[in-house]
Motif scaffolding. Structure first.
Motif, PDB file in Angstrom:
ATOM      1  N   TRP A  62       4.761   2.495  -4.501  1.00  0.00           N
ATOM      2  CA  TRP A  62       3.488   1.853  -4.201  1.00  0.00           C
ATOM      3  C   TRP A  62       2.549   2.775  -3.447  1.00  0.00           C
ATOM      4  CZ3 TRP A  62       2.323   1.198   0.970  1.00  0.00           C
ATOM      5  CH2 TRP A  62       3.391   1.287   1.861  1.00  0.00           C
ATOM      6  N   ASP A  65      -0.113   5.800  -5.634  1.00  0.00           N
ATOM      7  CA  ASP A  65      -1.331   5.493  -6.356  1.00  0.00           C
ATOM      8  C   ASP A  65      -2.602   5.837  -5.584  1.00  0.00           C
ATOM      9  OD1 ASP A  65       0.283   2.548  -7.623  1.00  0.00           O
ATOM     10  OD2 ASP A  65       0.035   4.493  -8.583  1.00  0.00           O
ATOM     11  N   ALA A  69     -11.399   8.059  -4.574  1.00  0.00           N
ATOM     12  CA  ALA A  69     -12.201   6.903  -4.973  1.00  0.00           C
ATOM     13  C   ALA A  69     -13.442   7.342  -5.738  1.00  0.00           C
ATOM     14  CB  ALA A  69     -12.603   6.103  -3.731  1.00  0.00           C
ATOM     15  N   TYR A  75     -18.617   2.795   1.354  1.00  0.00           N
ATOM     16  CA  TYR A  75     -17.213   2.467   1.088  1.00  0.00           C
ATOM     17  C   TYR A  75     -16.762   1.381   2.063  1.00  0.00           C
ATOM     18  CZ  TYR A  75     -17.398   6.932  -1.394  1.00  0.00           C
ATOM     19  OH  TYR A  75     -17.755   7.947  -2.243  1.00  0.00           O
ATOM     20  N   ASP A 257     -10.632   7.296   0.695  1.00  0.00           N
ATOM     21  CA  ASP A 257      -9.797   6.995  -0.463  1.00  0.00           C
ATOM     22  C   ASP A 257      -8.653   6.070  -0.062  1.00  0.00           C
ATOM     23  OD1 ASP A 257     -11.379   8.842  -1.947  1.00  0.00           O
ATOM     24  OD2 ASP A 257     -10.164  10.478  -1.137  1.00  0.00           O
ATOM     25  N   VAL A 260     -10.127   2.526   0.465  1.00  0.00           N
ATOM     26  CA  VAL A 260     -10.370   1.872  -0.819  1.00  0.00           C
ATOM     27  C   VAL A 260      -9.043   1.446  -1.439  1.00  0.00           C
ATOM     28  CG1 VAL A 260     -11.193   2.243  -3.184  1.00  0.00           C
ATOM     29  CG2 VAL A 260     -12.560   3.038  -1.240  1.00  0.00           C
ATOM     30  N   TRP A 261      -8.053   2.323  -1.398  1.00  0.00           N
ATOM     31  CA  TRP A 261      -6.722   2.000  -1.938  1.00  0.00           C
ATOM     32  C   TRP A 261      -6.142   0.781  -1.240  1.00  0.00           C
ATOM     33  CZ3 TRP A 261      -2.294   2.172   1.135  1.00  0.00           C
ATOM     34  CH2 TRP A 261      -1.086   1.970   0.457  1.00  0.00           C
ATOM     35  N   GLN A 262      -6.296   0.707   0.080  1.00  0.00           N
ATOM     36  CA  GLN A 262      -5.719  -0.390   0.843  1.00  0.00           C
ATOM     37  C   GLN A 262      -6.334  -1.736   0.444  1.00  0.00           C
ATOM     38  OE1 GLN A 262      -5.974   0.165   5.101  1.00  0.00           O
ATOM     39  NE2 GLN A 262      -3.983  -0.776   5.439  1.00  0.00           N
ATOM     40  N   GLY A 263      -7.541  -1.703  -0.102  1.00  0.00           N
ATOM     41  CA  GLY A 263      -8.189  -2.937  -0.523  1.00  0.00           C
ATOM     42  C   GLY A 263      -7.945  -3.300  -1.972  1.00  0.00           C
ATOM     43  N   GLN A 264      -7.165  -2.491  -2.704  1.00  0.00           N
ATOM     44  CA  GLN A 264      -6.916  -2.768  -4.110  1.00  0.00           C
ATOM     45  C   GLN A 264      -5.989  -3.978  -4.288  1.00  0.00           C
ATOM     46  OE1 GLN A 264      -5.400   0.910  -5.697  1.00  0.00           O
ATOM     47  NE2 GLN A 264      -7.437   1.840  -5.887  1.00  0.00           N
ATOM     48  N   GLU A 265      -6.111  -4.610  -5.423  1.00  0.00           N
ATOM     49  CA  GLU A 265      -5.388  -5.859  -5.663  1.00  0.00           C
ATOM     50  C   GLU A 265      -3.872  -5.684  -5.548  1.00  0.00           C
ATOM     51  OE1 GLU A 265      -4.935  -9.230  -9.208  1.00  0.00           O
ATOM     52  OE2 GLU A 265      -6.518  -7.709  -9.312  1.00  0.00           O
ATOM     53  N   ARG A 268      -2.951  -5.239  -1.934  1.00  0.00           N
ATOM     54  CA  ARG A 268      -3.140  -6.508  -1.245  1.00  0.00           C
ATOM     55  C   ARG A 268      -2.002  -7.479  -1.576  1.00  0.00           C
ATOM     56  NH1 ARG A 268      -5.156  -6.358   3.014  1.00  0.00           N
ATOM     57  NH2 ARG A 268      -5.173  -8.621   2.909  1.00  0.00           N
TER      58      ARG A 268
END
Length: 433
Positions: A62, A65, A69, A75, A257, A260-265, A268
Motif C-alpha cells: 500500500w 503507490d 501528483a 494541493y 505528493d 495527495v496520496w494520503q487523500g486517495q480513495e 482512505r
C-alpha cells in the motif's frame, strides 16, 4: 525463508522497520524499542534478510503507490498540516510551532557561500517553497517554483536581525538546544525567533553569526507545518553535503505528493479500517488526567514550561532490559508501563491516556523528504492499583503493538470522532507525552 518472514512480522509489530538503501541494510526503530536480542537476531540473519527484501522488493504494497501528483495551482493538506494551519490561525503571533536548531560551522566561509548552499536546499525541497491559504474556506498549499531567500546577519550579543517578541517561545527553544555558550546563544535566538506568516514562503529562516574568523553559528528556524524533527536532521546533513561541494541523491517525490496520496480513495479505505480499532479503544468517556499544578491552568493552552533531564544508572538500565527480555517486551514498553504506573499513583486514576509520537516515515521514499510526517498515538491503558506489574506490562505491550500497526490513522481524525466538547485549556485526548 519462513523464519525471515516471522522475524519481519515480529519486528513490524514492535515498530522496527528494515529496508535496503543501495547494498546497505538499514534498521529504523522508535527509541528504546530495539533490544539487544533483536539486534543480534538481525545481524545473524543479515544475508537472508537482504535476500528476502530483494525478493519482495517488486511486490505491491500500500505504500508503493506514492507517485508525483499531477501539477496544479493548489494541493490538499495532510491531516496534521490542517491541524497546524488552524492552530496558527487562532494565534497568528504564536511561535509555539517554530522548530529551531543550531548548526556550528568551522572553517573559512562567507555569507554569500552559506546563502548559496541554503538556496540549493530551498530549490531541492518543495516544502521550503510552500505557502498556505484558505480557498473556498478550505486550507490548501501552494508550491512556488522560486522564492527569495537570504541569510539574516545576527550579532553575538543578540542585537541585529528582526527582534522577537517577549514571551515563552525563544526561552523554551533555547533551553532545548545544546550550545557552547548558552547565555549568548539564548540571546541570539531571542532576537531571531518570531512568528511565521503561513501565506508567505519560504517558512524557513536562517540567521548567521560569525563568532571568529573560522567559527560560525547558523540558527535554523522552520515552521512545523513544513517540517518535523527528522526534517531538521535532513536539512543539517544535506547542508554539510552541499557545503562540501557534493550533491545528495535526487528526490523521486515531494511532500505534496504524499499529502495527495494520503487523500486517495484506496489509502482512505485503509485508514478507515484502522479507525475501527481506535474507536473501540476510546468508546465511553475519555479520562482527564488531573496532574498537580504549581500554577492555575490558563484558559487557553500555552507551551510555557521547562525541561529536566536525568540519566539512569547502568545497573538500573540492565535490570530494566532483563525485565523486558523476560516479558518478551522492549525497553520502550517497560518504561512506558512504569510511566503509566507513576501517573496513576500520583492521582489515584486507573484509566490513563499518554501521547506517543511516531515518525510516520514507513517507506524508503519518505526518508529524505523535508515535511511534517509525525503522528501522535493516543495510547490508553488501565493501570489498576491491584494489578501485578507483569500483567499490566503485557497489556501495554499488546496496546503498543496495535497502536504502531495502526499508526497511519491521524490523531486529528480520532479527535473529531470521539471528542464531544473541547476544553481550550488542554489537549483533547491526553495531558502528557
Amino acid at each position: 525463508m519462513s523464519h525471515v518472514h516471522d522475524l519481519f512480522k515480529r519486528l513490524q509489530q514492535a515498530g522496527v522497520m528494515l529496508s535496503l538503501e543501495g547494498e546497505q541494510l538499514r534498521v529504523r526503530a522508535p527509541e528504546g524499542v530495539l533490544s539487544q536480542e533483536m539486534l543480534a537476531e538481525i545481524k545473524a540473519g543479515k544475508e537472508s534478510i537482504i535476500a528476502f527484501i530483494r525478493q519482495h522488493r517488486h511486490g505491491k504494497t500500500w505504500l508503493d503507490d506514492i507517485e508525483p501528483a499531477e501539477k496544479r495551482e493548489y494541493y490538499i493538506l495532510s491531516p496534521v498540516q490542517k491541524r497546524l494551519f488552524f492552530i496558527q490561525q487562532l494565534d497568528k503571533e504564536s511561535y509555539a510551532y517554530n522548530m529551531t536548531g543550531v548548526l556550528e560551522v568551522v572553517g573559512k566561509c562567507d555569507k554569500e557561500r552559506l546563502g548559496q548552499v541554503f538556496r540549493g536546499l530551498v530549490s531541492r525541497h518543495e516544502s521550503l517553497r510552500t505557502a498556505f491559504f484558505l480557498v473556498s474556506d478550505e486550507p490548501v498549499q501552494r508550491v512556488y517554483e522560486k522564492v527569495d531567500f537570504d541569510l539574516e546577519v545576527l550579532s553575538t550579543d543578540g542585537r541585529g536581525g528582526q527582534g522577537g517578541r517577549n514571551g515563552q517561545g525563544p526561552e523554551r527553544v533555547a533551553a532545548a538546544i545544546p550550545a557552547p555558550a548558552p547565555d549568548r546563544q539564548s540571546a541570539i535566538i531571542q532576537s531571531f525567533v518570531r512568528p511565521f506568516d503561513l501565506k508567505t514562503a519560504p517558512l524557513l529562516r536562517v540567521g548567521w553569526v560569525q563568532l571568529a574568523e573560522e567559527r560560525h553559528i547558523l540558527v535554523i528556524d522552520m515552521h512545523h507545518i513544513i517540517s518535523d524533527g527528522y526534517s531538521i536532521g535532513i536539512v543539517t546533513r544535506e547542508f554539510m553535503t552541499l557545503f562540501q561541494g557534493n550533491s545528495p541523491a535526487p528526490l523521486t517525490i515531494q511532500y505534496k505528493d504524499y499529502a495527495v496520496w494520503q487523500g486517495q480513495e484506496g489509502v482512505r479505505g485503509l485508514i478507515k479500517q484502522m479507525e475501527t480499532s481506535w474507536l473501540e479503544r476510546f468508546s465511553g468517556a475519555i479520562p482527564v488526567l488531573t496532574l498537580p499544578n504549581d500554577f492555575p491552568r490558563p484558559a487557553f493552552q500555552d507551551f510555557r514550561g521547562d525541561s529536566i533531564t536525568f540519566d539512569l544508572e547502568k545497573e538500573a538500565v540492565r535490570d530494566l532490559q532483563a525485565l523486558a527480555n523476560r516479558q518478551e517486551a522492549t525497553l520502550y514498553m517497560v518504561l512506558l508501563a512504569a510511566f503509566y504506573v507513576c501517573l496513576s499513583r500520583s492521582r489515584g486514576q486507573e484509566d490513563v491516556v499518554v501521547g506517543a509520537p511516531v515518525a510516520g516515515r514507513e517507506h524508503d521514499c519518505l526518508q529524505a523528504i523535508v515535511g511534517m510526517f509525525v503522528n501522535t498515538l493516543a495510547m490508553r491503558n488501565a493501570p489498576h492499583l491491584g494489578k501485578r506489574f507483569s500483567a499490566f506490562l503485557n497489556e501495554v505491550k499488546e496496546s503498543t503493538v496495535l497502536g504502531f500497526q495502526d499508526q497511519l490513522y491521524p490523531l486529528e481524525e480520532l479527535v473529531d470522532r470521539v471528542v464531544k466538547s473541547r476544553d481550550s485549556s488542554r489537549n483533547p485526548l491526553f495531558d502528557v507525552m
